[in-house]
Motif scaffolding. Structure first.
Motif, PDB file in Angstrom:
ATOM      1  N   GLU A 575       0.832  -1.202   0.000  1.00  0.00           N
ATOM      2  CA  GLU A 575       0.000   0.000   0.000  1.00  0.00           C
ATOM      3  C   GLU A 575       0.870   1.257   0.000  1.00  0.00           C
ATOM      4  N   TYR A 576       1.969   1.214   0.737  1.00  0.00           N
ATOM      5  CA  TYR A 576       2.845   2.396   0.790  1.00  0.00           C
ATOM      6  C   TYR A 576       4.304   1.944   0.795  1.00  0.00           C
ATOM      7  N   LEU A 577       5.055   2.510  -0.120  1.00  0.00           N
ATOM      8  CA  LEU A 577       6.491   2.242  -0.192  1.00  0.00           C
ATOM      9  C   LEU A 577       7.226   3.567   0.073  1.00  0.00           C
ATOM     10  N   PRO A 578       8.108   3.613   1.080  1.00  0.00           N
ATOM     11  CA  PRO A 578       8.811   4.871   1.382  1.00  0.00           C
ATOM     12  C   PRO A 578       9.577   5.394   0.177  1.00  0.00           C
ATOM     13  N   GLU A 579       9.778   6.704   0.171  1.00  0.00           N
ATOM     14  CA  GLU A 579      10.513   7.339  -0.918  1.00  0.00           C
ATOM     15  C   GLU A 579      12.008   7.071  -0.783  1.00  0.00           C
ATOM     16  N   ASN A 580      12.684   7.072  -1.920  1.00  0.00           N
ATOM     17  CA  ASN A 580      14.145   6.984  -1.914  1.00  0.00           C
ATOM     18  C   ASN A 580      14.734   8.294  -1.384  1.00  0.00           C
ATOM     19  N   VAL A 581      15.768   8.183  -0.571  1.00  0.00           N
ATOM     20  CA  VAL A 581      16.403   9.379  -0.005  1.00  0.00           C
ATOM     21  C   VAL A 581      17.912   9.206  -0.073  1.00  0.00           C
ATOM     22  N   SER A 582      18.611  10.354  -0.127  1.00  0.00           N
ATOM     23  CA  SER A 582      20.072  10.325  -0.088  1.00  0.00           C
ATOM     24  C   SER A 582      20.582  11.710   0.278  1.00  0.00           C
ATOM     25  N   GLU A 583      21.781  11.750   0.822  1.00  0.00           N
ATOM     26  CA  GLU A 583      22.455  13.019   1.119  1.00  0.00           C
ATOM     27  C   GLU A 583      23.942  12.739   1.242  1.00  0.00           C
ATOM     28  N   SER A 584      24.726  13.750   0.898  1.00  0.00           N
ATOM     29  CA  SER A 584      26.167  13.564   0.900  1.00  0.00           C
ATOM     30  C   SER A 584      26.870  14.794   1.448  1.00  0.00           C
ATOM     31  N   SER A 585      27.931  14.556   2.196  1.00  0.00           N
ATOM     32  CA  SER A 585      28.811  15.631   2.645  1.00  0.00           C
ATOM     33  C   SER A 585      30.249  15.139   2.516  1.00  0.00           C
ATOM     34  N   ASP A 586      31.186  15.981   2.872  1.00  0.00           N
ATOM     35  CA  ASP A 586      32.590  15.590   2.763  1.00  0.00           C
ATOM     36  C   ASP A 586      32.936  14.446   3.712  1.00  0.00           C
ATOM     37  N   PHE A 587      32.188  14.329   4.817  1.00  0.00           N
ATOM     38  CA  PHE A 587      32.573  13.350   5.834  1.00  0.00           C
ATOM     39  C   PHE A 587      31.566  12.225   6.036  1.00  0.00           C
ATOM     40  N   PHE A 588      30.345  12.370   5.517  1.00  0.00           N
ATOM     41  CA  PHE A 588      29.343  11.318   5.686  1.00  0.00           C
ATOM     42  C   PHE A 588      28.323  11.399   4.565  1.00  0.00           C
ATOM     43  N   SER A 589      27.958  10.240   4.040  1.00  0.00           N
ATOM     44  CA  SER A 589      26.913  10.204   3.019  1.00  0.00           C
ATOM     45  C   SER A 589      26.078   8.951   3.212  1.00  0.00           C
ATOM     46  N   ARG A 631      15.569   9.809  10.612  1.00  0.00           N
ATOM     47  CA  ARG A 631      14.156   9.850  10.196  1.00  0.00           C
ATOM     48  C   ARG A 631      13.928   8.942   9.001  1.00  0.00           C
ATOM     49  N   ALA A 632      14.866   8.970   8.042  1.00  0.00           N
ATOM     50  CA  ALA A 632      14.716   8.146   6.843  1.00  0.00           C
ATOM     51  C   ALA A 632      14.754   6.658   7.182  1.00  0.00           C
ATOM     52  N   CYS A 633      15.570   6.299   8.171  1.00  0.00           N
ATOM     53  CA  CYS A 633      15.676   4.883   8.563  1.00  0.00           C
ATOM     54  C   CYS A 633      14.411   4.377   9.255  1.00  0.00           C
ATOM     55  N   LYS A 634      13.579   5.287   9.732  1.00  0.00           N
ATOM     56  CA  LYS A 634      12.380   4.882  10.474  1.00  0.00           C
ATOM     57  C   LYS A 634      11.140   4.789   9.598  1.00  0.00           C
ATOM     58  N   ASN A 635      11.258   5.162   8.335  1.00  0.00           N
ATOM     59  CA  ASN A 635      10.094   5.087   7.449  1.00  0.00           C
ATOM     60  C   ASN A 635       9.661   3.635   7.253  1.00  0.00           C
ATOM     61  N   ALA A 636       8.379   3.389   7.404  1.00  0.00           N
ATOM     62  CA  ALA A 636       7.882   2.005   7.375  1.00  0.00           C
ATOM     63  C   ALA A 636       7.159   1.700   6.070  1.00  0.00           C
ATOM     64  N   LEU A 637       7.360   0.507   5.598  1.00  0.00           N
ATOM     65  CA  LEU A 637       6.580  -0.066   4.502  1.00  0.00           C
ATOM     66  C   LEU A 637       5.212  -0.458   5.061  1.00  0.00           C
ATOM     67  N   VAL A 638       4.166  -0.245   4.262  1.00  0.00           N
ATOM     68  CA  VAL A 638       2.820  -0.663   4.673  1.00  0.00           C
ATOM     69  C   VAL A 638       2.304  -1.697   3.670  1.00  0.00           C
ATOM     70  N   LEU A 639       1.951  -2.872   4.197  1.00  0.00           N
ATOM     71  CA  LEU A 639       1.337  -3.940   3.388  1.00  0.00           C
ATOM     72  C   LEU A 639      -0.130  -4.044   3.763  1.00  0.00           C
ATOM     73  N   LYS A 640      -0.965  -4.282   2.777  1.00  0.00           N
ATOM     74  CA  LYS A 640      -2.403  -4.366   3.017  1.00  0.00           C
ATOM     75  C   LYS A 640      -2.955  -5.653   2.397  1.00  0.00           C
TER      76      LYS A 640
END
Length: 643
Positions: A575-589, A631-640
């Protein structure tokens, strides 16, 4: 003999300091120090070393006078009573005097330390050490008391004088480093780690023509440490002293003017080793094949030393600088870092390869040879081998470090390669995160709140090296417990039901862990919907940096890859699939990507730690990214349930 006037001046200053301390009033001192250093249990009121350099005939005589004074505000300062002074064949401590000053109404009462015990300094990582320590305890310490320690040092070689730290683990009211020297002596004193210019330098001349250089620090706060902090000498203002040269008649005698002088001195330690004898030649014939190319010869010899020569720390006078011949190490089958370097060099040369002894400092030492061409800069020896136009840094003290990978503790460090009459300065590379990977792929099903699945972990680079130390154990229970912690995911109800290791004993192979697992009570089902977090790996979630005032060090750069594939239960659809997310910096991505497949759903999470040292001014940016990552790691998949 040393100038009578200089001796008189230093001795008189010591007596004067003691008289001043005794004359002070306890009530005034307590008010002063509790106000000046609120919240502190103790203060180092004086940290002083006065070095004297005298030319006597053709020789240089080097001595120093050390004085340490402490004031105690703690309710029970007995924990500060134990102290020690170090002795070695390079530096002898003499004329020790230590005493407590106990407050008694309007003055202090002096109680001398009478029991000094000398014993060998035994560190857990040192098999044998000729260094000794003189231990003692200050008697009768109470709130408002003081302690005073004075002693002399006699240096066997002026190159070994070293450095002076202006800060400590408690506040320092005054730290003073003084050099009194003959005008025929050329010296250099440099201050490191002092961006605020807290250390002041004063120069003067005595009536008898001696030069005086003073480095003075006042009211310095205690050093702040935290987990994974840089080393002490990376954080505190430090004076490096060296003698460049001195005049002997019309001749200029070089000492440590440059890296070339340091190498010339070091060369006296290695010039008698490096020529393989028959025992080495015979062993090399057993280890390699005549048809082996150069790289294969190097690989076989390096791995043979790692497997067959036991590393022990062994410090015994000049033997702490001079490596044994390779044949001696071959016979004994043990040695320190210099000895392991020596046998590697001898065996490689016997195999027809270009190999050299190499001095280097570990990452705890934050200086280069050009900045300070002194023994301060290094504490380690490795071998350097050149094959097909490429240099290889061979450190056999790292038992599980494969060829091509330097030990992590020397990454980014400058290496002094001894090439006989000449030398070369090389920089050990920092291994990129793309070569140090922990990859974990799992396939699983869900039923009645539980997760059951199987997976495979692959460890490469330093991820392989550091985990090897825990996976190669004779105690199976220790390995089982570690594997369960290493594979853990989802929640604290994770259990490894079975696993198999492969590649552990082959340094040229990655390590693989094939396993099955179970997680009880992981997801929620409400009515006809299942809420499921596909990001099973929770590493760095809520990994905010708070209440920290010093940089954060990383052992190595690395990447974590986690792939989770869920077999969608029969009768359910997405029913719901979380969105793809990404971010990058010089020290962590990081990136988290979801993908629908026929009857399955896949989540791929990757993050890269791309810093060796995260500076304090980068903490805010780190926290901003980590909050988004969490926050991105906590997004849940919803199956119906399907209609």
């Amino acid at each position: 003999m040393i100038s009578y006037m200089n001796k008189w001046v230093v001795g008189a200053l010591g007596l004067l300091n003691t008289f001043i301390v005794l004359a002070q009033k306890p009530e005034e001192d307590f008010a002063k120090y509790t106000s000046k250093f609120p919240g502190s249990n103790a203060v180092m009121t004086m940290d002083s070393e006065v070095i004297q350099l005298e030319l006597i005939g053709d020789s240089m005589v080097t001595t120093s006078k050390v004085r340490e004074e402490y004031y105690y505000m703690a309710d029970n300062p007995s924990g500060y009573s134990k102290d020690r002074v170090y002795n070695s064949s390079f530096m002898k401590a003499t004329d020790l005097e230590a005493f407590s000053l106990i407050p008694a109404k309007k003055k202090y009462s002096k109680i001398e330390v009478e029991d000094f015990k000398e014993s060998y300094e035994m560190e857990s990582f040192v098999f044998y050490d000729d260094g000794k320590e003189i231990t003692f305890s200050y008697p009768s310490l109470v709130t408002g008391s003081k302690s005073v320690l004075t002693y002399n040092r006699q240096y066997k070689d002026p190159r070994m004088i070293g450095m002076f730290f202006f800060q400590s683990y408690m506040p320092v009211e005054k730290a003073e480093y003084t050099i009194i020297y003959d005008s025929r002596i050329d010296i250099t004193v440099e201050i490191f780690n002092d961006p605020e210019n807290r250390i002041k330098i004063e120069r003067s001349t005595t009536d008898n023509g001696k030069s005086i250089l003073r480095c003075i620090g006042k009211d310095l706060p205690k050093v702040k440490f935290d987990a994974n902090s840089p080393s002490f000498q990376s954080l505190v203002p430090t004076a490096h002293f060296r003698i460049n040269s001195y005049k002997r008649g019309d001749e200029i005698v070089p000492v440590l003017r440059s890296v070339a002088d340091l190498h010339s001195w070091y060369q006296t330690f290695t010039h008698q080793v490096g020529t393989p004898d028959q025992a080495i030649v015979d062993m090399v014939k057993e280890v390699i094949e005549e048809s082996d190319l150069e790289y294969e010869r190097m690989r076989k010899i390096y791995y043979w030393v790692q497997e067959n020569v036991r590393y022990i720390a062994f410090e015994d006078g000049m033997r702490g600088f001079i490596p044994h011949a390779g044949s001696y190490v071959l016979e004994k089958r043990y040695g320190d870092c210099k000895d392991m370097s020596s046998i590697i060099v001898d065996m490689l040369r016997a195999a027809g390869l270009e190999a050299y002894h190499t001095w280097i400092g570990t990452r705890d030492i934050p200086y280069t040879y050009e900045e300070s061409p002194t023994p301060i800069v290094d504490n380690h020896m490795i071998a350097t081998c050149f094959v097909d136009g490429k240099e290889y840094f061979l450190d056999a003290t790292g038992s599980y470090t494969p060829l091509g990978l330097p030990t992590s503790m020397i990454q980014g460090k400058q290496a002094l390669v001894d090439m006989g009459d000449t030398y070369q300065l090389l920089e050990v590379p920092v291994i990129p995160a793309t070569e140090n990977i922990m990859s974990d792929s799992v396939f699983f099903t869900i039923e009645e709140g539980a997760v059951n699945g199987s997976g495979e972990v692959e460890l490469t680079g330093y991820a392989r090296v550091f985990n090897s130390y825990r996976l190669i154990k004779t105690n199976k229970k220790s390995v089982d417990d570690y594997v369960n912690r290493l594979l853990g995911k989802g929640s604290n109800k994770f259990t490894t039901t079975d696993y198999k290791l492969s590649g552990v004993n082959d340094l040229d192979s990655n390590i693989y862990i094939n396993y099955s697992f179970h997680i009880q009570d992981y997801y929620r089902q409400v009515g006809d919907k299942i809420y499921f977090n596909l990001v099973l790996d929770q590493t760095l979630m809520n990994g905010l940096i708070e209440n920290r005032e010093v940089p954060l060090e990383n052992e190595y750069l690395y990447t974590n890859e986690n792939v989770a594939v869920l077999d969608i239960p029969d009768g359910f659809e997405i029913e719901y699939l979380p969105e793809n997310v990404s971010e990058s910096s010089d020290f962590f991505s990081y990136s988290i990507a979801y993908e629908k497949q026929d009857g399955f759903v896949k989540a791929t999470k990757t993050f890269t730690m791309n810093y060796m040292e995260l500076e304090v001014d980068q903490f805010d940016e780190w926290n901003r990214i980590i909050k988004k990552y969490t926050r991105a790691c906590k997004n849940a998949l919803v199956l119906k349930k399907q209609d």
